[in-house]
Design a protein around this motif. Structure first.
Motif, short mmCIF file in Angstrom:
data_model
loop_
_atom_site.label_atom_id
_atom_site.label_comp_id
_atom_site.label_asym_id
_atom_site.label_seq_id
_atom_site.Cartn_x
_atom_site.Cartn_y
_atom_site.Cartn_z
N GLY A 65 13.07 8.27 13.67
CA GLY A 65 11.68 7.87 13.92
C GLY A 65 11.47 7.33 15.33
N PRO A 66 10.22 7.43 15.81
CA PRO A 66 9.93 6.86 17.13
C PRO A 66 9.90 5.34 17.06
N SER A 67 10.28 4.68 18.15
CA SER A 67 10.21 3.21 18.17
C SER A 67 9.84 2.75 19.57
N GLY A 68 9.24 1.55 19.64
CA GLY A 68 8.81 1.00 20.92
C GLY A 68 9.97 1.00 21.92
N ALA A 69 9.77 1.65 23.07
CA ALA A 69 10.80 1.73 24.12
C ALA A 69 12.15 2.21 23.57
N HIS A 70 12.09 3.00 22.53
CA HIS A 70 13.30 3.51 21.84
C HIS A 70 14.30 2.40 21.53
N THR A 71 13.78 1.30 21.01
CA THR A 71 14.66 0.17 20.69
C THR A 71 15.29 0.29 19.30
N GLU A 153 7.23 -3.92 14.21
CA GLU A 153 6.72 -3.77 12.84
C GLU A 153 6.29 -2.33 12.55
N ILE A 154 5.50 -1.76 13.45
CA ILE A 154 5.02 -0.39 13.20
C ILE A 154 6.17 0.60 13.33
N SER A 155 7.12 0.32 14.21
CA SER A 155 8.28 1.23 14.35
C SER A 155 9.06 1.29 13.04
N VAL A 156 9.29 0.12 12.42
CA VAL A 156 10.03 0.11 11.16
C VAL A 156 9.21 0.75 10.05
N SER A 157 7.90 0.52 10.07
CA SER A 157 7.04 1.12 9.04
C SER A 157 7.07 2.65 9.12
N ILE A 158 7.02 3.17 10.34
CA ILE A 158 7.09 4.64 10.50
C ILE A 158 8.44 5.15 9.98
N SER A 159 9.48 4.42 10.31
CA SER A 159 10.81 4.80 9.86
C SER A 159 10.90 4.81 8.32
N CYS A 160 10.23 3.84 7.68
CA CYS A 160 10.19 3.80 6.21
C CYS A 160 9.48 5.04 5.67
N GLY A 161 8.41 5.45 6.33
CA GLY A 161 7.68 6.65 5.90
C GLY A 161 8.57 7.88 5.98
N ILE A 162 9.34 7.95 7.05
CA ILE A 162 10.25 9.10 7.20
C ILE A 162 11.36 9.04 6.14
#
Ligand SMILES: NC(=O)C1=CN([C@@H]2O[C@H](COP(=O)(O)OP(=O)(O)OC[C@H]3O[C@@H](n4cnc5c(N)ncnc54)[C@H](OP(=O)(O)O)[C@@H]3O)[C@@H](O)[C@H]2O)C=CC1
Ligand SMILES: N[C@@H](Cc1ccc(O)c(Br)c1)C(=O)O
Length: 180
Positions: A65-71, A153-162
């Motif tokens: 999943g995408p994450s802020g500044a690829h963190t 928060e949104i990065s982890v949420s997107i990852s949960c969706g994936i």
């Protein structure tokens, strides 16, 4: 002053995505919809074993999943030990009972009544694996300073969706909801 860059020696890999014809795009998008439309939120979970490799693989997928500044500000923890699962169930149930009785309020509890949910989570004992997902609000640099995890928060949420999408490979139900 030395700057810390974790990926300074990584070779550049050219990006060359696969391209599809319009016909193939349409078929693939319909097939994916069909797969995803079979997902259901259930609270009855099969105890049937799931290969651990499958669990690892779906977590790898979630990590794309995408994450802020690829963190990549997430940690996935897989639990299969019955005693640890049971301790998690007890902790979750204790918190959830407080949610239903005190924190959520009458309207929220009333809105949920048609779903017949409550704080009892027996499926946390039944499921062969629990995947616990942790949000890293910041990281630690090699110099021990804090590393900012933008949009964690949104990065982890997107990852949960994936993760949920990846779990659709299953034969039998694996579990959503995640417990808060
Ligand atoms: N533990 C927690 O804190 C939380 C738990 N939840 C749980 O998640 C649930 C919501 O998740 P969601 O995945 O949206 O719920 P559902 O599993 O009900 O819906 C998922 C999909 O299934 C379809 N669907 C559901 N029932 C049927 C049916 N009988 N026939 C045909 N299609 C059906 C829905 O279609 P359509 O879109 O057409 O309705 C939707 O596309 C909540 O009810 C709650 O239990 C959610 C948030 C937090
Ligand atoms: N977390 C609780 C309450 C809950 C349940 C279902 C929901 O759709 C929502 Br929103 C909240 C629980 O899991 O029981």
């Amino acid at each position: 002053m030395k700057k810390y860059c974790e990926e300074e020696d990584v070779a550049h890999v050219p990006y060359s995505p696969e391209r599809y014809s319009e016909e193939t795009m349409l078929k693939k998008s319909k097939d994916f919809y069909s797969l995803m439309n079979q997902r259901r939120s259930v609270r009855f979970i099969s105890p049937e074993p799931v290969p651990r490799e499958v669990i690892d693989q779906v977590i790898h997928t979630a990590g794309t999943g995408p994450s802020g500044a690829h963190t990549e500000p997430w940690t996935f923890v897989v639990v299969s030990d019955p005693e640890v699962k049971h301790q998690i169930r007890l902790t979750v149930e204790e918190e959830e009972e407080m949610n239903y009785r005190q924190r959520m309020g009458d309207k929220w509890v009333q809105d949920l009544s048609k779903f017949r949910t409550n704080w009892m989570k027996e499926y946390l004992d039944v499921a062969p694996y629990l995947i616990l997902i942790f949000k890293q609000t910041y990281g630690i640099l090699p110099n021990s300073k804090k590393k900012t995890h933008y949009y964690n928060e949104i990065s982890v949420s997107i990852s949960c969706g994936i993760l949920l999408a990846a779990l659709q490979v299953k034969k039998k139900k694996i579990t959503w909801p995640f417990e808060k």
